[in-house]
Design a protein around this motif. Sequence first.
Motif, PDB file in Angstrom:
ATOM      1  N   TYR A   7      36.799  24.919  39.826  1.00 14.75           N
ATOM      2  CA  TYR A   7      37.460  23.711  38.864  1.00 14.75           C
ATOM      3  C   TYR A   7      37.529  24.708  37.351  1.00 14.75           C
ATOM      4  CZ  TYR A   7      35.850  20.642  42.867  1.00 14.75           C
ATOM      5  OH  TYR A   7      35.715  20.116  43.856  1.00 14.75           O
ATOM      6  N   PHE A   9      40.871  24.092  33.538  1.00 15.11           N
ATOM      7  CA  PHE A   9      41.390  23.167  33.213  1.00 15.11           C
ATOM      8  C   PHE A   9      42.361  24.504  32.341  1.00 15.11           C
ATOM      9  CE2 PHE A   9      42.509  21.472  28.774  1.00 15.11           C
ATOM     10  CZ  PHE A   9      43.375  20.451  29.308  1.00 15.11           C
ATOM     11  N   ARG A  32      41.610  24.137  41.928  1.00 11.21           N
ATOM     12  CA  ARG A  32      41.275  23.046  41.196  1.00 11.21           C
ATOM     13  C   ARG A  32      41.551  22.621  40.042  1.00 11.21           C
ATOM     14  NH1 ARG A  32      37.504  20.474  45.505  1.00 11.21           N
ATOM     15  NH2 ARG A  32      38.023  21.755  47.878  1.00 11.21           N
ATOM     16  N   GLU A  33      42.409  22.141  39.331  1.00  9.53           N
ATOM     17  CA  GLU A  33      43.137  21.908  37.905  1.00  9.53           C
ATOM     18  C   GLU A  33      42.416  20.741  38.187  1.00  9.53           C
ATOM     19  OE1 GLU A  33      43.787  23.347  35.188  1.00  9.53           O
ATOM     20  OE2 GLU A  33      44.504  25.375  36.702  1.00  9.53           O
ATOM     21  N   ILE A  34      41.415  20.028  36.699  1.00  8.30           N
ATOM     22  CA  ILE A  34      40.604  18.701  36.043  1.00  8.30           C
ATOM     23  C   ILE A  34      42.031  18.213  35.138  1.00  8.30           C
ATOM     24  CG2 ILE A  34      38.997  18.029  34.909  1.00  8.30           C
ATOM     25  CD1 ILE A  34      38.070  19.220  38.283  1.00  8.30           C
ATOM     26  N   LEU A  36      40.996  15.911  33.069  1.00  9.33           N
ATOM     27  CA  LEU A  36      39.406  15.780  31.473  1.00  9.33           C
ATOM     28  C   LEU A  36      39.089  14.385  31.944  1.00  9.33           C
ATOM     29  CD1 LEU A  36      40.116  18.965  28.540  1.00  9.33           C
ATOM     30  CD2 LEU A  36      38.837  19.288  31.412  1.00  9.33           C
ATOM     31  N   LYS A  39      37.422  13.030  35.877  1.00 10.19           N
ATOM     32  CA  LYS A  39      36.928  13.827  36.431  1.00 10.19           C
ATOM     33  C   LYS A  39      36.888  13.411  37.978  1.00 10.19           C
ATOM     34  CE  LYS A  39      35.504  16.047  32.507  1.00 10.19           C
ATOM     35  NZ  LYS A  39      34.687  15.713  31.212  1.00 10.19           N
ATOM     36  N   ALA A  40      37.752  14.165  38.814  1.00  6.59           N
ATOM     37  CA  ALA A  40      36.928  13.893  40.133  1.00  6.59           C
ATOM     38  C   ALA A  40      35.796  13.536  40.810  1.00  6.59           C
ATOM     39  CB  ALA A  40      38.150  14.792  41.188  1.00  6.59           C
ATOM     40  N   PHE A  43      33.954  17.174  42.111  1.00  5.28           N
ATOM     41  CA  PHE A  43      33.822  17.889  40.999  1.00  5.28           C
ATOM     42  C   PHE A  43      33.012  17.614  39.726  1.00  5.28           C
ATOM     43  CE2 PHE A  43      34.295  18.195  36.261  1.00  5.28           C
ATOM     44  CZ  PHE A  43      33.774  19.874  35.965  1.00  5.28           C
ATOM     45  N   GLY A  50      30.135  18.088  33.663  1.00  4.74           N
ATOM     46  CA  GLY A  50      31.524  18.050  33.645  1.00  4.74           C
ATOM     47  C   GLY A  50      32.204  18.740  32.553  1.00  4.74           C
ATOM     48  N   VAL A  52      35.103  23.171  33.070  1.00  2.36           N
ATOM     49  CA  VAL A  52      35.197  23.604  33.143  1.00  2.36           C
ATOM     50  C   VAL A  52      34.528  25.573  32.385  1.00  2.36           C
ATOM     51  CG1 VAL A  52      36.908  22.421  34.211  1.00  2.36           C
ATOM     52  CG2 VAL A  52      37.244  23.238  32.320  1.00  2.36           C
TER      53      VAL A  52
END
Length: 121
Positions: A7, A9, A32-34, A36, A39-40, A43, A50, A52
Amino acid sequence: MSLPVLYSFRRCPYAMRARLAILASGLSVELREIVLREKAPEFLTSSPKGTVPVLVLPSAVIEESLDVMLWALDNSDPEGWLVMPEAGYDWISRCDGPFKTALDHTKYAVRYPDLNPEQER
């Protein structure tokens, strides 16, 4: 077999250095791009704090960029990045410790109203 999940950014310097070490190692991960602000859930299940980068392995979760870097380079270090003088590790510690703290105190001064941002700078 599924790949480890990273994960990240794209603009986070800590996520950048984790991605760079993984690239240099030649290892493969699922990136996997987050977002912000959104947030998935998977993740946050992997890393409730929370932030990265977070690397999810089958048997562990690595939540610090330096640890992600060391994981990658301990597995494969074709360019010998880990072969550096102790002074190199000292610089990493200084940047991750006192420098990062002062940077946060300056960049997010509103969170630290009791500190003088000019002095922190």
